[in-house]
Design a protein around this motif. Structure first.
Motif, PDB file in Angstrom:
ATOM      1  N   THR A  67       6.100  -4.314  -4.350  1.00 34.50           N
ATOM      2  CA  THR A  67       4.799  -4.436  -5.006  1.00 34.50           C
ATOM      3  C   THR A  67       4.672  -3.381  -6.086  1.00 34.50           C
ATOM      4  O   THR A  67       4.801  -2.185  -5.806  1.00 34.50           O
ATOM      5  CB  THR A  67       3.647  -4.258  -3.990  1.00 34.50           C
ATOM      6  N   PRO A  68       4.430  -3.788  -7.334  1.00 36.21           N
ATOM      7  CA  PRO A  68       4.208  -2.792  -8.382  1.00 36.21           C
ATOM      8  C   PRO A  68       2.870  -2.094  -8.197  1.00 36.21           C
ATOM      9  O   PRO A  68       1.908  -2.688  -7.701  1.00 36.21           O
ATOM     10  CB  PRO A  68       4.234  -3.623  -9.672  1.00 36.21           C
ATOM     11  N   CYS A  69       2.786  -0.850  -8.578  1.00 36.45           N
ATOM     12  CA  CYS A  69       1.575  -0.057  -8.420  1.00 36.45           C
ATOM     13  C   CYS A  69       0.443  -0.651  -9.252  1.00 36.45           C
ATOM     14  O   CYS A  69       0.562  -0.801 -10.474  1.00 36.45           O
ATOM     15  CB  CYS A  69       1.849   1.385  -8.849  1.00 36.45           C
ATOM     16  N   ALA A  70      -0.667  -0.980  -8.585  1.00 37.15           N
ATOM     17  CA  ALA A  70      -1.794  -1.612  -9.276  1.00 37.15           C
ATOM     18  C   ALA A  70      -2.443  -0.660 -10.274  1.00 37.15           C
ATOM     19  O   ALA A  70      -2.835  -1.062 -11.373  1.00 37.15           O
ATOM     20  CB  ALA A  70      -2.822  -2.096  -8.260  1.00 37.15           C
ATOM     21  N   ALA A  71      -2.557   0.617  -9.910  1.00 38.71           N
ATOM     22  CA  ALA A  71      -3.179   1.592 -10.807  1.00 38.71           C
ATOM     23  C   ALA A  71      -2.354   1.743 -12.081  1.00 38.71           C
ATOM     24  O   ALA A  71      -2.900   1.806 -13.193  1.00 38.71           O
ATOM     25  CB  ALA A  71      -3.328   2.938 -10.097  1.00 38.71           C
ATOM     26  N   HIS A  72      -1.028   1.804 -11.940  1.00 36.61           N
ATOM     27  CA  HIS A  72      -0.164   1.920 -13.114  1.00 36.61           C
ATOM     28  C   HIS A  72      -0.266   0.675 -13.980  1.00 36.61           C
ATOM     29  O   HIS A  72      -0.301   0.754 -15.220  1.00 36.61           O
ATOM     30  CB  HIS A  72       1.282   2.140 -12.659  1.00 36.61           C
ATOM     31  N   TYR A  99      -7.881  -9.159  -5.907  1.00 37.81           N
ATOM     32  CA  TYR A  99      -8.126 -10.469  -6.519  1.00 37.81           C
ATOM     33  C   TYR A  99      -9.583 -10.595  -6.952  1.00 37.81           C
ATOM     34  O   TYR A  99      -9.888 -10.964  -8.083  1.00 37.81           O
ATOM     35  CB  TYR A  99      -7.788 -11.592  -5.529  1.00 37.81           C
ATOM     36  N   GLU A 100     -10.480 -10.310  -6.038  1.00 33.63           N
ATOM     37  CA  GLU A 100     -11.908 -10.429  -6.332  1.00 33.63           C
ATOM     38  C   GLU A 100     -12.323  -9.448  -7.422  1.00 33.63           C
ATOM     39  O   GLU A 100     -13.132  -9.785  -8.294  1.00 33.63           O
ATOM     40  CB  GLU A 100     -12.724 -10.179  -5.063  1.00 33.63           C
ATOM     41  N   ALA A 101     -11.767  -8.240  -7.374  1.00 34.34           N
ATOM     42  CA  ALA A 101     -12.123  -7.223  -8.370  1.00 34.34           C
ATOM     43  C   ALA A 101     -11.726  -7.664  -9.772  1.00 34.34           C
ATOM     44  O   ALA A 101     -12.499  -7.490 -10.731  1.00 34.34           O
ATOM     45  CB  ALA A 101     -11.448  -5.895  -8.021  1.00 34.34           C
ATOM     46  N   MET A 102     -10.549  -8.253  -9.918  1.00 33.24           N
ATOM     47  CA  MET A 102     -10.114  -8.707 -11.235  1.00 33.24           C
ATOM     48  C   MET A 102     -10.949  -9.891 -11.718  1.00 33.24           C
ATOM     49  O   MET A 102     -11.268 -10.001 -12.911  1.00 33.24           O
ATOM     50  CB  MET A 102      -8.633  -9.085 -11.203  1.00 33.24           C
ATOM     51  N   ASP A 103     -11.326 -10.784 -10.816  1.00 33.91           N
ATOM     52  CA  ASP A 103     -12.196 -11.905 -11.195  1.00 33.91           C
ATOM     53  C   ASP A 103     -13.544 -11.400 -11.697  1.00 33.91           C
ATOM     54  O   ASP A 103     -14.065 -11.860 -12.728  1.00 33.91           O
ATOM     55  CB  ASP A 103     -12.408 -12.844 -10.002  1.00 33.91           C
ATOM     56  N   ARG A 104     -14.125 -10.459 -10.976  1.00 37.53           N
ATOM     57  CA  ARG A 104     -15.424  -9.921 -11.387  1.00 37.53           C
ATOM     58  C   ARG A 104     -15.299  -9.129 -12.682  1.00 37.53           C
ATOM     59  O   ARG A 104     -16.237  -9.121 -13.502  1.00 37.53           O
ATOM     60  CB  ARG A 104     -15.991  -9.030 -10.273  1.00 37.53           C
ATOM     61  N   ASP A 105     -14.173  -8.471 -12.875  1.00 42.42           N
ATOM     62  CA  ASP A 105     -13.944  -7.733 -14.110  1.00 42.42           C
ATOM     63  C   ASP A 105     -14.008  -8.676 -15.318  1.00 42.42           C
ATOM     64  O   ASP A 105     -14.683  -8.380 -16.319  1.00 42.42           O
ATOM     65  CB  ASP A 105     -12.579  -7.043 -14.043  1.00 42.42           C
ATOM     66  N   LYS A 106     -13.337  -9.804 -15.217  1.00 38.78           N
ATOM     67  CA  LYS A 106     -13.332 -10.750 -16.330  1.00 38.78           C
ATOM     68  C   LYS A 106     -14.710 -11.388 -16.528  1.00 38.78           C
ATOM     69  O   LYS A 106     -15.134 -11.635 -17.662  1.00 38.78           O
ATOM     70  CB  LYS A 106     -12.265 -11.822 -16.084  1.00 38.78           C
ATOM     71  N   GLU A 107     -15.411 -11.622 -15.433  1.00 41.24           N
ATOM     72  CA  GLU A 107     -16.769 -12.164 -15.549  1.00 41.24           C
ATOM     73  C   GLU A 107     -17.694 -11.173 -16.252  1.00 41.24           C
ATOM     74  O   GLU A 107     -18.520 -11.568 -17.090  1.00 41.24           O
ATOM     75  CB  GLU A 107     -17.317 -12.504 -14.164  1.00 41.24           C
ATOM     76  N   LEU A 128     -12.941  -2.489 -16.418  1.00 37.33           N
ATOM     77  CA  LEU A 128     -11.582  -2.182 -15.963  1.00 37.33           C
ATOM     78  C   LEU A 128     -11.518  -0.832 -15.249  1.00 37.33           C
ATOM     79  O   LEU A 128     -10.737  -0.655 -14.314  1.00 37.33           O
ATOM     80  CB  LEU A 128     -10.619  -2.181 -17.150  1.00 37.33           C
ATOM     81  N   VAL A 129     -12.339   0.119 -15.681  1.00 36.51           N
ATOM     82  CA  VAL A 129     -12.384   1.422 -15.017  1.00 36.51           C
ATOM     83  C   VAL A 129     -12.835   1.265 -13.566  1.00 36.51           C
ATOM     84  O   VAL A 129     -12.337   1.938 -12.662  1.00 36.51           O
ATOM     85  CB  VAL A 129     -13.314   2.398 -15.774  1.00 36.51           C
ATOM     86  N   ILE A 130     -13.779   0.349 -13.328  1.00 37.23           N
ATOM     87  CA  ILE A 130     -14.254   0.095 -11.956  1.00 37.23           C
ATOM     88  C   ILE A 130     -13.096  -0.387 -11.077  1.00 37.23           C
ATOM     89  O   ILE A 130     -12.932   0.051  -9.930  1.00 37.23           O
ATOM     90  CB  ILE A 130     -15.403  -0.925 -11.971  1.00 37.23           C
ATOM     91  N   VAL A 131     -12.281  -1.302 -11.619  1.00 33.80           N
ATOM     92  CA  VAL A 131     -11.132  -1.802 -10.861  1.00 33.80           C
ATOM     93  C   VAL A 131     -10.124  -0.684 -10.618  1.00 33.80           C
ATOM     94  O   VAL A 131      -9.570  -0.553  -9.523  1.00 33.80           O
ATOM     95  CB  VAL A 131     -10.454  -2.972 -11.609  1.00 33.80           C
ATOM     96  N   TRP A 140      -1.377  -9.526 -15.092  1.00 31.83           N
ATOM     97  CA  TRP A 140      -1.743 -10.025 -13.768  1.00 31.83           C
ATOM     98  C   TRP A 140      -0.684 -10.991 -13.245  1.00 31.83           C
ATOM     99  O   TRP A 140      -0.222 -10.864 -12.113  1.00 31.83           O
ATOM    100  CB  TRP A 140      -3.104 -10.707 -13.836  1.00 31.83           C
ATOM    101  N   ASP A 141      -0.296 -11.950 -14.076  1.00 35.20           N
ATOM    102  CA  ASP A 141       0.679 -12.963 -13.636  1.00 35.20           C
ATOM    103  C   ASP A 141       2.052 -12.353 -13.388  1.00 35.20           C
ATOM    104  O   ASP A 141       2.761 -12.742 -12.451  1.00 35.20           O
ATOM    105  CB  ASP A 141       0.784 -14.081 -14.683  1.00 35.20           C
ATOM    106  N   ASP A 142       2.444 -11.389 -14.221  1.00 35.88           N
ATOM    107  CA  ASP A 142       3.790 -10.815 -14.111  1.00 35.88           C
ATOM    108  C   ASP A 142       3.897  -9.766 -13.002  1.00 35.88           C
ATOM    109  O   ASP A 142       4.970  -9.588 -12.419  1.00 35.88           O
ATOM    110  CB  ASP A 142       4.209 -10.171 -15.443  1.00 35.88           C
TER     111      ASP A 142
END
Length: 442
Positions: free
Chosen positions: A222-227, A354-362, A335-338, A386-388
């Motif tokens: 799993t790649p680091c989400a923060a990075h 998953y939910e955090a990224m959806d809400r970020d885009k909304e 994005l800072v919130i995520v 996200w996809d990669d």
């Protein structure tokens, strides 16, 4: 039958410190200030205990601070409240006359005890790894002296444990060497206990992830989400109008006077993190009314005479900067919130990403009044990363198994097919037994 004590025995037993215990000579903090003769002179006089305690504490603080300065200890060492507070309490309980530890004591017996305690904590953690599984995290960083270090940690629901570190200064951290390190750590922890290996998103680590799949098919990379999110910021801030704001914030990091930072309460970011440009711009925006570059502090600083200082001041006072800043904050703040979610330790982010990224885009859509032309390029960057990288089976499974989000989403919308595919892929990877997979599905 014992005879009653004589008058001389009674007199001797009651003399001394005045304690009711026969023959005791216990000293308290006031004995440090007054000799026995002065104590006798002050019999019957009222003594201000609070004042005495205050003076004693000041003397202790002065002595401790002097030792800190002499030893070159950093000031933040006193912020280790658990261990430091325990030390203060123990010294206070010992009372006057305690001798300081010797070089040998702290180097051999005390260190040995702490190592034994640490080993015991790790053994307790290992028991949890066998029950709940664990994640291996590899953090590569470069110190100020150029030395490259790889820290290896193990995380479980019990918490994170530092396992070991490797000096990678004298050798290139290519994919083969990183794989050997990952394999060595997995075997040390136990392949049956490891759920995933988490690294940053460099190209060599991506190769390591593919190699791990071949050797350990039941372990996820799993790649680091923060990075990953930090890299999103890096790409977004290459776009206009966001790039202009970042250039200004970096210029102020390099050239800005510390006193002006302090006076105007600006955030001075680290130069290596893309996301800190947003924090700096947010500080600018909050201080907009203070007219920083029209202030006396700025006009009297040396930077008003330098080319970069003049350029920064002209740009910020110009007509476009504040509009560009607002546009950047509309994208950056969500994005800072995520980032704070995935980079914090209060709760596991796996089931919320998953939910955090959806809400970020909304939130970004709402900020731009759903005018897709204004955020289309930004969404392309987010979706590609996200996809990669972040669209991982473990994240999908965490989302599905998060009861709070699962039932909320089922009431309002149908879960994305990609999420269900990721969930099934995760179950199949962790449990190859198809019969067990069917039971879990039911």
């Amino acid at each position: 039958m014992r005879s009653p004590p004589s008058k001389s025995q009674i007199k001797n037993s009651t003399s001394g410190s005045g304690s009711s215990t026969a023959g005791s000579n216990v000293k308290g903090p006031l004995n440090l200030f007054f000799s026995q003769k002065s104590n006798e002179k002050r019999k019957g006089e009222a003594i201000d205990l609070d004042s005495c305690r205050k003076s004693l504490r000041e003397r202790a603080l002065d002595a401790f601070a002097r030792w800190m300065y002499d030893a070159g200890l950093p000031f933040n060492c006193v912020n280790y409240t658990d261990s430091f507070g325990e030390f203060i309490v123990a010294v206070g309980q010992y009372g006057p006359g305690m001798k300081p530890p010797t070089y040998h004591e702290v180097r051999v017996p005390c260190l040995k005890k702490e190592v034994e305690k640490t080993d015991k904590i790790i053994e307790e953690q290992k028991a949890q790894w066998k029950i709940y599984g664990c994640s291996i995290m590899m953090d590569k960083w470069t110190a100020k002296n150029g030395k490259m270090v790889i820290n290896v940690l193990v995380n479980s629901p019990r918490g994170s444990v530092f396992l070991e570190s490797y000096d990678a200064s004298d050798s290139s951290t290519n994919s083969n060497k990183m794989f050997n390190l990952s394999e060595k750590t997995i075997l040390k922890v136990g392949p049956e206990n490891v759920v995933q290996v988490v690294t940053d998103n460099t190209s060599e680590n991506k190769k390591v992830g593919n190699m791990l799949k071949g050797v350990f098919p039941n372990i996820c990379w799993t790649p680091c989400a923060a990075h990953c999110i930090n890299l999103m910021f890096g790409e977004i801030f290459k776009l206009a109008p966001y790039s202009r704001g970042e250039q200004v914030s970096k210029a102020i990091v390099v050239e800005h006077d510390e006193e002006i930072h302090k006076t105007k309460k600006l955030v001075k970011p680290a130069k290596t993190r893309f996301v800190t440009s947003i924090l700096t711009l947010h500080s600018f925006y909050l201080q907009k009314q203070n007219t920083l570059f029209l202030s006396t502090e700025w006009s009297e600083s040396i930077y008003t005479k330098e080319a970069l200082g003049k350029e920064v001041a002209r740009f910020i006072i110009g007509p476009y900067f504040w509009n560009d800043t607002v546009q950047a904050l509309k994208v950056g703040n969500p994005l800072v919130i995520v980032l704070r979610l995935v980079d914090g330790e209060k709760k596991s982010p796996t089931e919320y990403i998953y939910e955090a990224m959806d809400r970020d885009k909304e939130d970004i859509e709402k900020a731009f009044d759903h005018d897709r032309r204004k955020y289309e390029r930004v969404f392309e960057i987010i979706d590609k990363r996200w996809d990669d990288q972040l669209h991982q089976p473990l994240h999908a499974a965490g989302h599905i198994l998060n009861r709070e989000l699962f039932y909320t989403n089922n009431e309002n919308k149908t879960l994305d097919l990609k999420v269900w595919k990721g969930y099934h892929a995760c179950v199949a990877k962790l449990l190859p037994d198809e019969a067990m997979q069917d039971k879990i599905g039911q």
